[in-house]
Design a protein around this motif. Structure first.
Motif, mmCIF file in Angstrom:
data_model
loop_
_atom_site.group_PDB
_atom_site.id
_atom_site.type_symbol
_atom_site.label_atom_id
_atom_site.label_comp_id
_atom_site.label_asym_id
_atom_site.label_seq_id
_atom_site.Cartn_x
_atom_site.Cartn_y
_atom_site.Cartn_z
ATOM 1 N N SER A 90 0.813 -1.222 0.000
ATOM 2 C CA SER A 90 0.000 0.000 0.000
ATOM 3 C C SER A 90 0.846 1.272 0.000
ATOM 4 C CB SER A 90 -0.936 0.002 1.213
ATOM 5 O OG SER A 90 -1.904 -1.021 1.099
ATOM 6 N N VAL A 91 2.149 1.143 -0.213
ATOM 7 C CA VAL A 91 3.013 2.330 -0.321
ATOM 8 C C VAL A 91 2.733 3.034 -1.647
ATOM 9 C CG1 VAL A 91 5.411 3.095 -0.554
ATOM 10 C CG2 VAL A 91 4.804 1.388 1.179
ATOM 11 N N HIS A 92 2.578 4.336 -1.597
ATOM 12 C CA HIS A 92 2.336 5.152 -2.796
ATOM 13 C C HIS A 92 3.673 5.493 -3.448
ATOM 14 C CE1 HIS A 92 0.750 8.427 -5.330
ATOM 15 N NE2 HIS A 92 1.787 9.129 -4.909
ATOM 16 N N VAL A 93 3.791 5.247 -4.748
ATOM 17 C CA VAL A 93 5.019 5.541 -5.480
ATOM 18 C C VAL A 93 4.786 6.751 -6.385
ATOM 19 C CG1 VAL A 93 6.778 4.681 -7.060
ATOM 20 C CG2 VAL A 93 5.695 3.114 -5.428
ATOM 21 N N SER A 94 5.536 7.811 -6.154
ATOM 22 C CA SER A 94 5.411 9.033 -6.945
ATOM 23 C C SER A 94 5.960 8.820 -8.353
ATOM 24 C CB SER A 94 6.172 10.175 -6.270
ATOM 25 O OG SER A 94 6.246 11.306 -7.108
ATOM 26 N N GLU A 95 5.345 9.482 -9.300
ATOM 27 C CA GLU A 95 5.834 9.416 -10.683
ATOM 28 C C GLU A 95 6.856 10.511 -10.972
ATOM 29 O OE1 GLU A 95 2.488 9.577 -13.266
ATOM 30 O OE2 GLU A 95 1.649 7.652 -12.610
ATOM 31 N N VAL A 96 7.010 11.463 -10.040
ATOM 32 C CA VAL A 96 7.862 12.624 -10.347
ATOM 33 C C VAL A 96 8.931 12.919 -9.293
ATOM 34 C CG1 VAL A 96 6.094 13.743 -11.749
ATOM 35 C CG2 VAL A 96 6.173 14.196 -9.294
ATOM 36 N N ALA A 97 8.750 12.450 -8.065
ATOM 37 C CA ALA A 97 9.665 12.830 -6.982
ATOM 38 C C ALA A 97 10.422 11.626 -6.446
ATOM 39 C CB ALA A 97 8.889 13.497 -5.850
ATOM 40 N N HIS A 98 11.576 11.902 -5.861
ATOM 41 C CA HIS A 98 12.379 10.863 -5.223
ATOM 42 C C HIS A 98 11.905 10.652 -3.781
ATOM 43 C CE1 HIS A 98 15.295 10.438 -8.443
ATOM 44 N NE2 HIS A 98 15.398 11.759 -8.501
#
Length: 325
Positions: A90-98
């Motif tokens: 359920s961890v959200h993975v950003s498409e733009v940030a580290h």
């Protein structure tokens, strides 16, 4: 017990400069500083409050659900956590940030130059709890620890709306919260977890006395450093738990997170507040004895013996019945 732990996920990049920063600074040129320090070493440590707590729960044989926002660079860290019993689905993975990152250089005088990059952490406010509860067929407790402040407030509000029990752990984000934010975070919490200074700051910002605070949360858990832990609640006598015996201090990083993991594990095992706090104090001690927040290992027989040495044979026997091989 199904526990979701929300909060920061980050890495610490720590470097050592074999000199004094002060020797490189020219007093009348500080307005045009442009320096690069050749460092001797680089240590990358896994961190972030939610990740630290989840790692500790995994060490004690539980399978916590980690909730937070990361970047695409999270892959190696994810593998580490999953190998140690943490559910990262359920961890959200950003498409733009580290992934959030703390970068710090320390000189021989222990002076530091550091930067903190929040990065993907700001997207944690987009995480909703209901899909997590649906995936797990329910949630027994949501731990709301230091994170993007908007995410913390969203999670506590959703817990109240959907009837999820939650623990509020504002820690370092108290500095960014005003009184209304504090009240919005803690209202209706099953547990409020702070250290002694944070408790005072929280009450000052929210304008609450001790009694008024306990009108808003069911149980207050306050860590007191070398003096252990104090637990207070409605219609109960305060409980004081001393620190574990024989701890050889090395590095305080993540000690509070270790306590929280042990305390939650004790609750999950069906222990009372005092015994749960004892488990928390011992796990915090293991963190204190290591360098880094996730560099320790719970060895079953050793942990049980240290529980018995610190809190009596009954404590050791109760932990033995729940701690896996």
């Amino acid at each position: 017990m199904k526990i979701a732990v929300s909060g920061s996920i980050a890495t610490d990049h720590l470097m050592s400069f074999p000199g004094r920063f002060a020797d490189q600074l020219i007093a009348d040129q500080l307005h045009t500083v442009s320096l690069s320090f050749l460092v001797d070493d680089l240590v990358v440590r896994r961190g972030g409050v939610a990740a630290n707590i989840s790692f500790g729960l995994g060490q004690l044989g539980l399978r916590p659900v980690l909730l937070g926002a990361v970047g695409a660079d999270f892959a190696d860290y994810r593998s580490w956590l999953e190998r140690h019993g943490v559910d990262c689905d359920s961890v959200h993975v950003s498409e733009v940030a580290h992934t959030a990152r703390f970068v710090c250089t320390t000189d021989t005088e222990m002076c530091q130059i550091a930067s903190f990059y929040a990065g993907a952490m700001s997207e944690a406010r987009n995480i909703e709890l209901e899909p997590v509860a649906d995936r797990l067929a329910g949630l027994d407790l949501v731990m709301i620890s230091a994170n993007d402040p908007a995410a913390m407030l969203r999670h506590s509000q959703e817990c109240r709306e959907r009837g999820y029990a939650f623990a509020a752990d504002p820690s370092q984000q108290l500095a960014r919260m005003d009184g209304s934010d504090v009240l919005g975070l803690i209202e209706g919490a099953e547990y409020l977890m702070t250290n002694e200074y944070e408790k005072s700051l929280l009450q000052s910002k929210a304008g609450l006395t001790d009694d008024q605070l306990l009108d808003r949360v069911r149980i207050r858990v306050t860590t007191l450093g070398k003096d252990g832990v104090e637990i207070a609640g409605r219609d109960m006598a305060p409980i004081r738990v001393p620190v574990a015996r024989g701890i050889q201090a090395a590095d305080p990083t993540g000690v509070g997170d270790g306590f929280r993991a042990g305390f939650l594990a004790g609750l999950s095992w069906g222990f009372g507040l005092e015994r749960s706090a004892q488990v928390g104090c011992l796990l915090a001690g293991l963190v204190l004895e290591s360098f880094g927040a996730q560099e320790y290992e719970v060895r079953r027989d050793v942990f049980i013996k240290r529980m018995a040495d610190s809190y009596g044979d009954a404590a050791g026997d109760e932990v033995r019945a729940h701690l896996g091989q």
